[in-house]
Design a protein around this motif. Structure first.
Motif, PDB file in Angstrom:
ATOM      1  N   THR A 165       0.828  -1.206   0.000  1.00  0.00           N
ATOM      2  CA  THR A 165       0.000   0.000   0.000  1.00  0.00           C
ATOM      3  C   THR A 165       0.861   1.254   0.000  1.00  0.00           C
ATOM      4  OG1 THR A 165      -1.817  -1.120   1.146  1.00  0.00           O
ATOM      5  CG2 THR A 165      -1.742   1.285   1.305  1.00  0.00           C
ATOM      6  N   LEU A 166       1.900   1.262   0.805  1.00  0.00           N
ATOM      7  CA  LEU A 166       2.797   2.421   0.853  1.00  0.00           C
ATOM      8  C   LEU A 166       3.467   2.638  -0.504  1.00  0.00           C
ATOM      9  CD1 LEU A 166       4.435   1.857   4.351  1.00  0.00           C
ATOM     10  CD2 LEU A 166       2.554   3.397   3.759  1.00  0.00           C
ATOM     11  N   LEU A 208       7.439   6.693  11.172  1.00  0.00           N
ATOM     12  CA  LEU A 208       8.803   6.989  11.615  1.00  0.00           C
ATOM     13  C   LEU A 208       8.871   7.388  13.080  1.00  0.00           C
ATOM     14  CD1 LEU A 208      10.115   8.972   8.513  1.00  0.00           C
ATOM     15  CD2 LEU A 208      10.714   6.639   9.187  1.00  0.00           C
ATOM     16  N   LEU A 209       7.766   7.896  13.616  1.00  0.00           N
ATOM     17  CA  LEU A 209       7.742   8.324  15.016  1.00  0.00           C
ATOM     18  C   LEU A 209       7.406   7.198  15.984  1.00  0.00           C
ATOM     19  CD1 LEU A 209       5.948  11.782  14.631  1.00  0.00           C
ATOM     20  CD2 LEU A 209       8.352  11.381  15.195  1.00  0.00           C
ATOM     21  N   LYS A 262      12.295   0.429   6.679  1.00  0.00           N
ATOM     22  CA  LYS A 262      13.328   0.685   5.669  1.00  0.00           C
ATOM     23  C   LYS A 262      12.739   1.447   4.481  1.00  0.00           C
ATOM     24  CE  LYS A 262      16.880  -1.771   2.961  1.00  0.00           C
ATOM     25  NZ  LYS A 262      16.455  -1.379   1.597  1.00  0.00           N
ATOM     26  N   TYR A 263      11.578   0.995   4.007  1.00  0.00           N
ATOM     27  CA  TYR A 263      10.971   1.645   2.842  1.00  0.00           C
ATOM     28  C   TYR A 263      10.556   3.078   3.164  1.00  0.00           C
ATOM     29  CZ  TYR A 263       7.939   2.746  -1.046  1.00  0.00           C
ATOM     30  OH  TYR A 263       7.384   3.364  -2.135  1.00  0.00           O
ATOM     31  N   VAL A 264       9.927   3.282   4.311  1.00  0.00           N
ATOM     32  CA  VAL A 264       9.482   4.621   4.688  1.00  0.00           C
ATOM     33  C   VAL A 264      10.677   5.552   4.869  1.00  0.00           C
ATOM     34  CG1 VAL A 264       8.334   5.959   6.497  1.00  0.00           C
ATOM     35  CG2 VAL A 264       7.321   3.823   5.714  1.00  0.00           C
ATOM     36  N   SER A 265      11.727   5.048   5.464  1.00  0.00           N
ATOM     37  CA  SER A 265      12.926   5.871   5.669  1.00  0.00           C
ATOM     38  C   SER A 265      13.543   6.291   4.344  1.00  0.00           C
ATOM     39  CB  SER A 265      13.964   5.097   6.490  1.00  0.00           C
ATOM     40  OG  SER A 265      13.470   4.799   7.791  1.00  0.00           O
ATOM     41  N   GLU A 266      13.540   5.378   3.380  1.00  0.00           N
ATOM     42  CA  GLU A 266      14.187   5.655   2.093  1.00  0.00           C
ATOM     43  C   GLU A 266      13.351   6.580   1.215  1.00  0.00           C
ATOM     44  OE1 GLU A 266      14.746   1.780   0.515  1.00  0.00           O
ATOM     45  OE2 GLU A 266      16.606   1.392   1.626  1.00  0.00           O
ATOM     46  N   THR A 267      12.052   6.606   1.407  1.00  0.00           N
ATOM     47  CA  THR A 267      11.166   7.347   0.496  1.00  0.00           C
ATOM     48  C   THR A 267      10.495   8.548   1.145  1.00  0.00           C
ATOM     49  OG1 THR A 267       9.293   5.904   1.037  1.00  0.00           O
ATOM     50  CG2 THR A 267      10.668   5.267  -0.839  1.00  0.00           C
ATOM     51  N   LYS A 268      10.793   8.830   2.397  1.00  0.00           N
ATOM     52  CA  LYS A 268      10.074   9.892   3.109  1.00  0.00           C
ATOM     53  C   LYS A 268      10.179  11.242   2.414  1.00  0.00           C
ATOM     54  CE  LYS A 268      13.954  10.690   6.260  1.00  0.00           C
ATOM     55  NZ  LYS A 268      14.399  10.713   7.670  1.00  0.00           N
ATOM     56  N   ASN A 289      -2.217  13.954   4.007  1.00  0.00           N
ATOM     57  CA  ASN A 289      -2.642  12.832   4.854  1.00  0.00           C
ATOM     58  C   ASN A 289      -1.656  11.674   4.722  1.00  0.00           C
ATOM     59  OD1 ASN A 289      -4.956  13.986   5.969  1.00  0.00           O
ATOM     60  ND2 ASN A 289      -6.316  13.185   4.393  1.00  0.00           N
ATOM     61  N   ARG A 290      -1.218  11.421   3.498  1.00  0.00           N
ATOM     62  CA  ARG A 290      -0.249  10.346   3.279  1.00  0.00           C
ATOM     63  C   ARG A 290       1.098  10.692   3.898  1.00  0.00           C
ATOM     64  NH1 ARG A 290      -1.471   8.626  -3.015  1.00  0.00           N
ATOM     65  NH2 ARG A 290      -3.748   8.662  -2.844  1.00  0.00           N
ATOM     66  N   THR A 291       1.483  11.962   3.787  1.00  0.00           N
ATOM     67  CA  THR A 291       2.720  12.391   4.427  1.00  0.00           C
ATOM     68  C   THR A 291       2.661  12.148   5.922  1.00  0.00           C
ATOM     69  OG1 THR A 291       3.093  14.099   2.752  1.00  0.00           O
ATOM     70  CG2 THR A 291       4.229  14.366   4.855  1.00  0.00           C
TER      71      THR A 291
END
Length: 335
Positions: free
Chosen positions: A278-279, A312-313, A325-331, A303-305
């Motif tokens: 989904t992300l 991350l929090l 890992k994915y969220v960190s790389e694409t934030k 909202n997605r941001t």
């Protein structure tokens, strides 16, 4: 315009395809295709309860009876107290639609929460309340219209549904398999369709429906004997509704939805894979869709941001490694 009945049929078909293993990666997109074309209809008159004082008097009288009969430290369920009368119960449940918080929130909801948790309703009464709250007339009242006063009926219905699901899961399994199936179908579609993102509304208090959606979905995900495909279907419905929302969630709703999604991701790899998928789909939207050019689309983006930032929090052990890992790389792509 597509009708509610047509949407119910489409979502039931998607649920069955999920059960049969015919759909996984495209589940969220299939849901989005069904709901993306919906646009707010003109607001029409909402039927609201008018007997709030009578309901409040009945609630106070029953609560006083409990206090009078209570012994020091004795649990309310152990008292020699008759279950609440059916006519009083119906009167109280109707107040969940009342815009005034003294009748709806600190009135009907607090009262129902108390008698449900203290097992002061019969199983037949709990079945009746669940059946009533999951009717189309209650759960989808005016849902295709712009923001309106029916939000209280819808939002507090799903909140009490979550309490009843908790009771079914942990104390008294009062729902049949067919009844639980119906609840799952209705909650899943509601989670995908709701568009009124208001949190605290002026002098009327909380609507907070997306927090309440998270509560109900979480209860379904925690059902021990429910097949994974059904849990996946409900999780997908919640995330699809979040994806398409074009109003801002700014009063803690994203925290609840993220917590539910991550908790499911920690319980089994299939849910982790779906949340990660989904992300990635949301990331893909930035490339394949036209840049935001309206207020609604900008709310959708932010909202997605907030969803990514909320992940991350979280405390690091609560987030699966692949998702973190994915969220960190694409934030940075979402800011």
């Amino acid at each position: 315009m597509i009708t509610l009945a047509e949407l119910q049929t489409q979502f039931k078909t998607l649920r069955q395809k999920t059960r049969d293993g015919e759909i996984f990666q495209s589940l969220g997109e299939a849901m989005a295709e069904n709901i993306r074309g919906l646009s707010p209809q003109p607001v029409t008159d909402v039927s609201l309860p008018t007997d709030g004082e009578l309901a409040l008097t009945r609630m106070q009288a029953y609560s006083q009876l409990l206090e009078t009969k209570a012994q020091d430290g004795e649990h309310a369920a152990a008292l020699d107290v008759e279950p609440i009368a059916d006519d009083t119960l119906a009167l109280v449940v109707a107040q969940l639609a009342n815009p005034l918080p003294k009748y709806r929130d600190t009135g009907a909801f607090f009262f129902l929460s108390d008698i449900i948790q203290n097992q002061l309703m019969t199983e037949a009464q709990m079945r009746w309340v669940m059946s009533y709250l999951t009717t189309d007339e209650q759960l989808f009242d005016h849902i295709f219209e712009g923001n309106n006063a029916a939000i209280y009926r819808r939002s507090f219905s799903v909140l009490v549904i979550s309490l009843l699901l908790f009771t079914h899961r942990t104390k008294t399994p009062f729902l049949s398999e067919a009844q639980l199936d119906h609840v799952i179908d209705q909650v899943a579609l509601y989670a995908a369709l709701e568009r009124d993102a208001r949190g605290f509304i002026g002098t009327n208090g909380w609507a907070h429906t997306f927090t309440h959606i998270g509560n109900a979905v979480n209860e379904i995900l925690l059902m021990p004997n429910l097949m994974r495909a059904d849990k996946l279907f409900v999780l997908a419905s919640m995330l699809s509704g979040y994806r398409e929302l074009q109003q801002p969630l700014v009063m803690g709703e994203t925290n609840r939805i993220v917590a539910v999604a991550l908790q499911s991701a920690k319980t089994h790899e299939v849910y982790q894979d779906y949340v990660l998928l989904t992300l990635k789909l949301w990331r893909k939207d930035l490339v394949t869709r036209q840049p935001p050019a309206s207020e609604g689309r900008w709310h959708q983006l932010y909202n997605r941001t907030r969803f990514f930032q909320t992940i991350l929090l979280q405390e690091r052990p609560t987030v699966p490694d692949a998702i973190f890992k994915y969220v960190s790389e694409t934030k940075d792509y979402l800011t």
